[in-house]
Design a protein around this motif. Structure first.
Motif, PDB file in Angstrom:
ATOM      1  N   THR A   1       0.863  -1.178   0.000  1.00  0.00           N
ATOM      2  CA  THR A   1       0.000   0.000   0.000  1.00  0.00           C
ATOM      3  C   THR A   1       0.903   1.233   0.000  1.00  0.00           C
ATOM      4  N   LEU A   2       0.302   2.381  -0.179  1.00  0.00           N
ATOM      5  CA  LEU A   2       1.079   3.616  -0.107  1.00  0.00           C
ATOM      6  C   LEU A   2       1.682   3.764   1.289  1.00  0.00           C
ATOM      7  N   GLN A   3       0.925   3.394   2.310  1.00  0.00           N
ATOM      8  CA  GLN A   3       1.445   3.454   3.674  1.00  0.00           C
ATOM      9  C   GLN A   3       2.645   2.517   3.852  1.00  0.00           C
ATOM     10  N   ASP A   4       2.591   1.328   3.235  1.00  0.00           N
ATOM     11  CA  ASP A   4       3.734   0.406   3.275  1.00  0.00           C
ATOM     12  C   ASP A   4       4.965   1.044   2.636  1.00  0.00           C
ATOM     13  N   LEU A   5       4.755   1.690   1.498  1.00  0.00           N
ATOM     14  CA  LEU A   5       5.865   2.349   0.814  1.00  0.00           C
ATOM     15  C   LEU A   5       6.445   3.474   1.666  1.00  0.00           C
ATOM     16  N   GLN A   6       5.577   4.224   2.314  1.00  0.00           N
ATOM     17  CA  GLN A   6       6.035   5.324   3.156  1.00  0.00           C
ATOM     18  C   GLN A   6       6.840   4.775   4.336  1.00  0.00           C
ATOM     19  N   GLN A   7       6.403   3.676   4.922  1.00  0.00           N
ATOM     20  CA  GLN A   7       7.137   3.061   6.035  1.00  0.00           C
ATOM     21  C   GLN A   7       8.474   2.487   5.557  1.00  0.00           C
ATOM     22  N   TYR A   8       8.478   1.911   4.368  1.00  0.00           N
ATOM     23  CA  TYR A   8       9.709   1.374   3.799  1.00  0.00           C
ATOM     24  C   TYR A   8      10.739   2.492   3.615  1.00  0.00           C
ATOM     25  N   VAL A   9      10.292   3.615   3.076  1.00  0.00           N
ATOM     26  CA  VAL A   9      11.201   4.749   2.866  1.00  0.00           C
ATOM     27  C   VAL A   9      11.734   5.243   4.208  1.00  0.00           C
ATOM     28  N   ALA A  10      10.896   5.272   5.234  1.00  0.00           N
ATOM     29  CA  ALA A  10      11.361   5.692   6.564  1.00  0.00           C
ATOM     30  C   ALA A  10      12.489   4.777   7.046  1.00  0.00           C
ATOM     31  N   ALA A  11      12.323   3.477   6.858  1.00  0.00           N
ATOM     32  CA  ALA A  11      13.362   2.522   7.269  1.00  0.00           C
ATOM     33  C   ALA A  11      14.614   2.679   6.405  1.00  0.00           C
ATOM     34  N   ALA A  12      14.434   2.918   5.115  1.00  0.00           N
ATOM     35  CA  ALA A  12      15.573   3.082   4.207  1.00  0.00           C
ATOM     36  C   ALA A  12      16.381   4.328   4.557  1.00  0.00           C
ATOM     37  N   VAL A  13      15.687   5.404   4.896  1.00  0.00           N
ATOM     38  CA  VAL A  13      16.365   6.646   5.277  1.00  0.00           C
ATOM     39  C   VAL A  13      17.266   6.398   6.484  1.00  0.00           C
ATOM     40  N   LYS A  14      16.754   5.667   7.463  1.00  0.00           N
ATOM     41  CA  LYS A  14      17.562   5.349   8.651  1.00  0.00           C
ATOM     42  C   LYS A  14      18.743   4.453   8.277  1.00  0.00           C
ATOM     43  N   GLU A  15      18.454   3.388   7.536  1.00  0.00           N
ATOM     44  CA  GLU A  15      19.493   2.422   7.184  1.00  0.00           C
ATOM     45  C   GLU A  15      20.610   3.055   6.355  1.00  0.00           C
ATOM     46  N   ARG A  16      20.256   3.983   5.495  1.00  0.00           N
ATOM     47  CA  ARG A  16      21.231   4.581   4.577  1.00  0.00           C
ATOM     48  C   ARG A  16      21.927   5.818   5.148  1.00  0.00           C
ATOM     49  N   GLY A  17      21.581   6.165   6.388  1.00  0.00           N
ATOM     50  CA  GLY A  17      22.288   7.242   7.066  1.00  0.00           C
ATOM     51  C   GLY A  17      21.795   8.644   6.751  1.00  0.00           C
ATOM     52  N   PHE A  18      20.552   8.775   6.299  1.00  0.00           N
ATOM     53  CA  PHE A  18      20.019  10.092   5.953  1.00  0.00           C
ATOM     54  C   PHE A  18      19.063  10.648   7.005  1.00  0.00           C
ATOM     55  N   LYS A  19      18.902   9.962   8.133  1.00  0.00           N
ATOM     56  CA  LYS A  19      17.896  10.382   9.121  1.00  0.00           C
ATOM     57  C   LYS A  19      18.176  11.745   9.737  1.00  0.00           C
ATOM     58  N   ASP A  20      19.423  12.200   9.682  1.00  0.00           N
ATOM     59  CA  ASP A  20      19.757  13.499  10.260  1.00  0.00           C
ATOM     60  C   ASP A  20      19.698  14.644   9.248  1.00  0.00           C
ATOM     61  N   ASN A  21      19.331  14.318   7.998  1.00  0.00           N
ATOM     62  CA  ASN A  21      19.181  15.384   6.998  1.00  0.00           C
ATOM     63  C   ASN A  21      18.115  16.367   7.437  1.00  0.00           C
TER      64      ASN A  21
END
Length: 107
Positions: free
Chosen positions: A11-31
């Motif tokens: 779902t769109l919500q699944d995609l949004q949650q996936y991106v949230a996890a990807a941002v953390k994993e890839r080191g962009f959470k502090d942007n």
């Protein structure tokens, strides 16, 4: 190597949650939001260039060809990340906006 996985038919919500996890994993959470917004604009420009090339409009011969689908995905990924930063449920925002749009007169 990433441990992220996306379920089939998300779902769109699944995609949004996936991106949230990807941002953390890839080191962009502090942007900062400004950084992410500028990146969105950059990705929109790359998407526009890919569309222009696909339409056969002029561009420099030494310019690298871009894949329109990949560029569209980049725009979507960055947009979802920005929505996460701002606490926007994009699916709900879409539904709310479409309800308003249905009541508009389009000419």
């Amino acid at each position: 190597m990433s441990n992220l996985s996306l379920k089939e038919n998300p779902t769109l919500q699944d995609l949004q949650q996936y991106v949230a996890a990807a941002v953390k994993e890839r080191g962009f959470k502090d942007n900062k939001i400004e950084q992410r917004f500028l990146l969105l604009l950059e990705e929109c420009g790359e998407f526009a260039k890919a569309v222009r090339k696909n339409a056969g409009l002029g561009f420099a011969a030494d310019t690298k060809k871009h894949n329109m689908a990949e560029e569209a995905a980049d725009v979507f990924i960055i947009l979802l990340g920005i929505c996460n930063m701002l606490g926007i449920d994009l699916e709900q925002a879409f539904r709310d906006k479409e309800e308003r749009n249905k009541k508009r007169i389009w000419s």
